[in-house]
Scaffold this active site. Structure first.
Site, short mmCIF file in Angstrom:
data_model
loop_
_atom_site.label_atom_id
_atom_site.label_comp_id
_atom_site.label_asym_id
_atom_site.label_seq_id
_atom_site.Cartn_x
_atom_site.Cartn_y
_atom_site.Cartn_z
N ASP A 278 0.72 -1.01 -0.05
CA ASP A 278 -0.07 -0.10 0.13
C ASP A 278 1.01 1.26 0.00
OD1 ASP A 278 -1.97 -1.77 0.10
OD2 ASP A 278 -2.81 -1.24 2.14
N ALA A 279 2.05 1.05 0.67
CA ALA A 279 2.85 2.40 0.93
C ALA A 279 3.40 2.63 -0.52
CB ALA A 279 3.88 2.21 1.85
N GLU A 280 3.77 1.64 -1.14
CA GLU A 280 4.23 1.69 -2.41
C GLU A 280 3.48 2.53 -3.43
OE1 GLU A 280 7.47 1.65 -3.77
OE2 GLU A 280 7.22 1.23 -5.88
N TYR A 281 2.27 2.11 -3.22
CA TYR A 281 1.06 2.39 -4.18
C TYR A 281 0.80 3.92 -3.86
CZ TYR A 281 -3.44 2.77 -6.59
OH TYR A 281 -4.55 3.29 -7.12
N LYS B 132 -27.52 -12.87 -11.89
CA LYS B 132 -28.13 -11.46 -12.02
C LYS B 132 -27.98 -10.57 -10.97
CE LYS B 132 -32.57 -9.54 -13.60
NZ LYS B 132 -32.49 -8.24 -12.76
N ASP C 129 -27.94 -7.38 -8.84
CA ASP C 129 -28.87 -6.38 -8.26
C ASP C 129 -28.28 -5.25 -8.10
OD1 ASP C 129 -31.45 -5.56 -7.89
OD2 ASP C 129 -31.64 -6.46 -6.05
N LYS D 289 -28.34 -16.50 -21.34
CA LYS D 289 -28.19 -16.03 -22.57
C LYS D 289 -28.04 -17.27 -23.64
CE LYS D 289 -26.52 -11.82 -20.66
NZ LYS D 289 -25.16 -11.04 -20.21
N GLU E 277 -25.35 -16.42 -15.97
CA GLU E 277 -24.52 -15.69 -15.37
C GLU E 277 -25.41 -15.00 -13.92
OE1 GLU E 277 -23.90 -12.20 -17.84
OE2 GLU E 277 -22.98 -13.56 -19.41
N SER F 251 -34.20 -4.34 -21.38
CA SER F 251 -34.20 -4.79 -19.97
C SER F 251 -34.58 -6.20 -20.32
CB SER F 251 -35.50 -4.12 -19.47
OG SER F 251 -36.17 -5.22 -18.51
N LEU F 252 -34.68 -7.28 -19.51
CA LEU F 252 -34.85 -8.80 -19.81
C LEU F 252 -36.22 -9.18 -19.32
CD1 LEU F 252 -31.55 -9.70 -18.02
CD2 LEU F 252 -32.08 -9.77 -20.19
N CYS G 170 -37.12 -12.50 32.11
CA CYS G 170 -38.01 -12.86 33.33
C CYS G 170 -36.85 -13.55 34.16
CB CYS G 170 -39.14 -14.09 32.65
SG CYS G 170 -39.69 -15.00 34.18
N CYS H 110 -40.25 -20.25 35.86
CA CYS H 110 -41.06 -20.01 34.87
C CYS H 110 -41.36 -20.98 33.88
CB CYS H 110 -40.51 -18.68 34.35
SG CYS H 110 -41.70 -18.12 32.80
N TYR I 185 -20.99 -7.31 -18.21
CA TYR I 185 -21.40 -8.50 -18.82
C TYR I 185 -21.90 -8.50 -20.47
CZ TYR I 185 -25.36 -6.23 -16.80
OH TYR I 185 -26.19 -5.13 -16.46
N CYS J 72 -45.40 -16.19 33.47
CA CYS J 72 -45.33 -16.47 34.92
C CYS J 72 -46.05 -15.19 35.71
CB CYS J 72 -44.46 -16.98 35.53
SG CYS J 72 -42.83 -15.88 35.46
N CYS K 134 -43.49 -10.85 33.01
CA CYS K 134 -43.15 -12.17 32.16
C CYS K 134 -45.00 -12.57 31.79
CB CYS K 134 -42.63 -13.26 32.78
SG CYS K 134 -42.73 -14.69 31.96
N GLU L 127 -23.12 -3.94 -14.52
CA GLU L 127 -23.83 -3.41 -13.42
C GLU L 127 -23.10 -2.93 -12.24
OE1 GLU L 127 -27.01 -4.35 -14.10
OE2 GLU L 127 -28.06 -4.26 -12.33
N LYS M 285 -35.59 -15.72 -12.12
CA LYS M 285 -35.60 -14.92 -10.78
C LYS M 285 -35.71 -16.02 -9.61
CE LYS M 285 -36.02 -11.11 -10.37
NZ LYS M 285 -36.79 -9.90 -10.66
S1 IVH Z 1 -27.87 -8.57 -19.86
C1 IVH Z 1 -30.49 -6.69 -23.26
N1 IVH Z 1 -26.76 -9.68 -17.83
O1 IVH Z 1 -30.68 -6.98 -15.08
C2 IVH Z 1 -30.39 -7.18 -21.73
N2 IVH Z 1 -28.59 -7.99 -17.21
O2 IVH Z 1 -33.78 -6.94 -15.53
C3 IVH Z 1 -29.12 -6.69 -21.29
N3 IVH Z 1 -28.64 -7.27 -15.13
O3 IVH Z 1 -30.93 -4.17 -17.44
C4 IVH Z 1 -28.72 -7.28 -19.82
N4 IVH Z 1 -27.17 -8.95 -14.17
O4 IVH Z 1 -29.30 -3.98 -15.19
C5 IVH Z 1 -27.53 -8.80 -18.25
N5 IVH Z 1 -25.74 -10.57 -15.92
C6 IVH Z 1 -26.41 -9.92 -16.32
C7 IVH Z 1 -27.18 -9.09 -15.63
C8 IVH Z 1 -28.27 -8.03 -16.19
C9 IVH Z 1 -27.94 -7.89 -14.02
C10 IVH Z 1 -29.25 -6.52 -15.16
C11 IVH Z 1 -29.35 -5.30 -16.11
C12 IVH Z 1 -30.87 -5.48 -16.76
C13 IVH Z 1 -31.61 -5.84 -15.75
C14 IVH Z 1 -33.02 -6.41 -16.27
#
Ligand code: IVH
Length: 676
Positions: free
Chosen positions: A35-38, A120, A122, A293, A118, A84-85, A429, A434, A228, A414, A411, A177, A317
């Site tokens: 860390d010090a070097e960094y 998901k 959050d 995918k 992969e 979105s998915l 208690c 009891c 991803y 009792c 209590c 993400e 999910k």
């Molecule tokens: S692929 C075209 N891969 O989940 C879709 N999304 O509910 C591209 N998410 O908007 C997304 N992990 O923010 C993909 N391994 C993963 C993910 C992922 C989390 C999120 C992403 C997306 C949302 C959809």
């Protein structure tokens, strides 16, 4: 005046060395410099930039600590919309999805879909653009078409390179993400005052941190990122999602590698899902499902997309771990130590895979903190095997002004006035007789980790105590078939079975017995240690507090609690009574410290085929090894089973030998050493 070449070169060298050190530290988890070097390198670069403005390049690691504050975020139009998915809520949904893919592709459908799986994550989705390898823009998803420019903030994320490590197309966009580990989130929140405001969950934290106008604030937040998606992967000639991730990784970008898997069939994907969901609580960050995918990128275009979701991916999910329901009542239960614990009685709700009717409210402070009242709509959380708890009240859903809950000062079992113990949030208690306490103690004594008495259920314990047949654990062993058969809902056969089970339980082990006594601060692990030291229950009861406290793994708190327990005359009587009713156990063997593993440090991880993790650790210790909880350079070997995660990765990176259970057992049984 132009910057002299040697200074320019030095700055470039510093940028590279700092980036390399930072990648090894944050992404590979294998530091290369101190860390010090960094800090020295970083400071040198800062100094150079201060005297020569032109050296402040957009890929300078000094941007990691933040830039001047903004007035607002610019809008960014996504060249390719951020979709979105589609969600799958069950195995059926998931299988329907591949079925639909097959139909859509018709004759072009492969015999088997290889699927890339992969986690998901959050968090908050992010689009990042690199031009000539340098990070030039980071944007949030927004409505999918237009997001916000959060470049300065995203630059501060540890582990995200500001310059790609290898040659890349002149302009390349990657997506992923931004998230935070559960531990870092908890730590952050615990250090915040009420006034500063706390974040409700890790996702919220990530979002809030990215929305800071002052990136110096973001820089102090423990954000992480995983990429991803490589936009335009097909044009780059990449055949599979697996290859795309490899490419991202080669560029120095963090990818969700730990739980990535190429699955050769739906069955394999489904098994992987089960595994991932089962490990949910062990994963250091929030994961709310698995993204599947179609691995073959050339199939993506023919599959196409619906209005907002691509057809080639699905988000399967996990069971929701949070649901809302109505709080019907609050009751107060009495535990074996007399602690009065408020329990929420809920309108039954399906959460975390089971129907929940009760949830813990912990103590009176927690009730005050939540300000939870009977009739409220509440959020219930149940994660894995954890006891369900009420985490939040939806105050907006309250009708009228329900009364505040008044914690009882006596209590409930009792009616003895409850006592508040200094420095503790619990109210207890104090009455040793009891009924509720006696019942809880008996239940604990009979439980799996203790004497494991089969067939002695909760209702039966209640009956036995209420009718005065049982006052102490020893009384159980004086029960006979006639007495038991005389109880309500108890037949002759069940009575005989229970007596037989009690007979079997008489032969036990000292750790189980010590554990079953329910002494405060004495759980399974401590009971093991104490058994070896004390040899017998009487022997243990004769030990001084100081001697107890000096035992490795015991310490002053446990010692005090033990001494106080044995000093109670009623407990001394119980000890001799247990002997009188014929409880017996073999004298624990002092681990005749084998010498085979002397001087070695071992770490155990994952699920082993035969041994529990605890047994494996005990075995290693018996053979002379020290057992540690994390892998480092000084680890002699890692014993790894299934589902091994970050420890395995770390061991691989550090070159620590990785052994499986079979190899260890063969070795300990006299076989050759499996170590290189
Ligand atoms: S692929 C075209 N891969 O989940 C879709 N999304 O509910 C591209 N998410 O908007 C997304 N992990 O923010 C993909 N391994 C993963 C993910 C992922 C989390 C999120 C992403 C997306 C949302 C959809």
């Amino acid at each position: 005046m132009a910057v002299p070449n040697e200074i320019r070169d030095r700055a470039a060298e510093l940028r590279e060395r700092i980036e390399d050190a930072s990648h090894h530290y944050h992404v590979l988890d294998a530091p290369t410099i101190s860390d010090a070097e960094y800090d020295r390198l970083f400071k040198e670069l800062e100094d150079l930039e201060r005297s020569h403005e032109e050296l402040r390049t957009p890929d300078s690691p000094t941007l990691k600590i933040g830039a001047p504050p903004l007035d607002g975020f610019d809008k960014v139009t996504h060249a390719v919309p951020m979709m979105s998915l589609e969600n799958a809520k069950s195995e059926d949904d998931f299988r329907d999805w591949t079925e639909r893919l097959r139909r859509r592709l018709g004759d072009d459908a492969p015999d088997r879909f290889v699927l890339s799986a992969e986690p998901k994550l959050d968090g908050i989705s992010m689009s990042i653009t690199y031009e000539n390898r340098v990070l030039v823009q980071a944007a949030t998803r927004g409505d999918g078409e237009t997001g916000e420019d959060v470049t300065a903030n995203v630059r501060t994320i540890r582990g995200l390179p500001l310059r790609l490590h290898l040659d890349a197309p002149a302009r390349v966009e990657v997506r992923g993400e931004v998230y935070v580990t559960k531990a870092a989130f908890e730590t952050f929140n615990s250090q915040r005052t009420e006034a500063e405001g706390r974040y409700v969950n890790p996702r919220n934290f990530a979002g809030g941190s990215l929305r800071q106008l002052d990136s110096k604030i973001t820089a102090r937040r423990p954000l992480r990122i995983a990429l991803y998606q490589l936009v335009g992967a097909e044009e780059m000639g990449l055949a599979t999602q697996a290859e795309a991730l490899d490419r991202l990784e080669a560029w120095g970008l963090p990818v969700p590698r730990d739980w990535f898997r190429q699955c050769a069939s739906e069955d394999e994907a489904s098994a992987w899902f089960t595994k991932l969901e089962g490990s949910r609580s062990d994963i250091p960050f929030e994961v709310d499902g698995m993204v599947l995918k179609v691995d073959a990128i050339p199939l993506w275009a023919p599959l196409g997309a619906r209005s907002r979701t691509p057809r080639w991916a699905v988000a399967w999910k996990f069971q929701a771990q949070e649901e809302t329901t109505t709080l019907n009542d609050i009751i107060v239960s009495v535990g074996r130590t007399g602690a009065l614990t408020p329990v929420a009685i809920l309108e039954p709700v399906f959460v975390g895979g089971v129907t929940v009717t009760h949830a813990s409210l912990h103590n009176h402070d927690e009730i005050d903190r939540l300000d939870v009242r009977v009739g409220d709509t509440v959020v219930v959380q149940r994660a894995g095997d954890v006891i369900p708890k009420v985490v939040k009240v939806i105050v907006g859903a309250r009708t009228g002004e329900p009364e505040r809950f008044r914690f009882p000062d006596r209590c409930p079992a009792c009616d003895t006035p409850a006592v508040e113990v200094e420095d503790e949030v619990v109210v207890r208690c104090p009455n040793p007789d009891c009924n509720a306490k006696v019942k809880a103690r008996i239940r604990y004594f009979a439980s799996q980790d203790a004497l494991d008495i089969q067939g002695l259920g909760e209702k039966l314990v209640d009956q036995l105590v209420d009718e005065g047949h049982v006052k102490t654990p020893a009384d159980l062993f004086r029960l006979d078939v006639a007495t038991l058969a005389g109880l309500e809902r108890m037949g002759e056969k069940s009575a005989e079975n229970l007596v037989a089970a009690l007979d079997r339980a008489r032969q036990t082990t000292l750790p189980r017995l010590v554990c079953g006594l329910g002494i405060r601060h004495v759980g399974e692990v401590v009971a093991d240690i104490l058994a070896v030291e004390g040899r017998t229950l009487e022997g243990l009861g004769a030990m001084d507090e100081e001697i107890l406290a000096a035992i490795d793994g015991v310490g002053p708190v446990v010692a005090k609690s033990l001494r106080a327990w044995f000093d109670e005359p009623r407990h001394a009587a119980l000890v001799s009574d247990l002997d009188a009713v014929g409880i017996s156990y073999p004298e624990p063997e002092r681990a005749t410290a084998g010498t085979l593993l002397d001087g070695m440090t071992a770490v155990v991880t994952g699920t082993l085929p035969e041994l529990s993790r605890r047994d494996a650790q005990a075995l290693l210790k018996q053979s002379g090894a020290k057992v540690a909880s994390s892998v480092s350079k000084s680890t002699s070997f890692l014993l790894a089973g299934e589902k091994a995660g970050s420890k395995l990765k770390k061991a691989e990176e550090l070159g620590v030998p990785i052994l499986d259970e079979r190899a260890i057992l063969a070795w300990l049984n006299g076989g050759p050493s499996p170590l290189p």
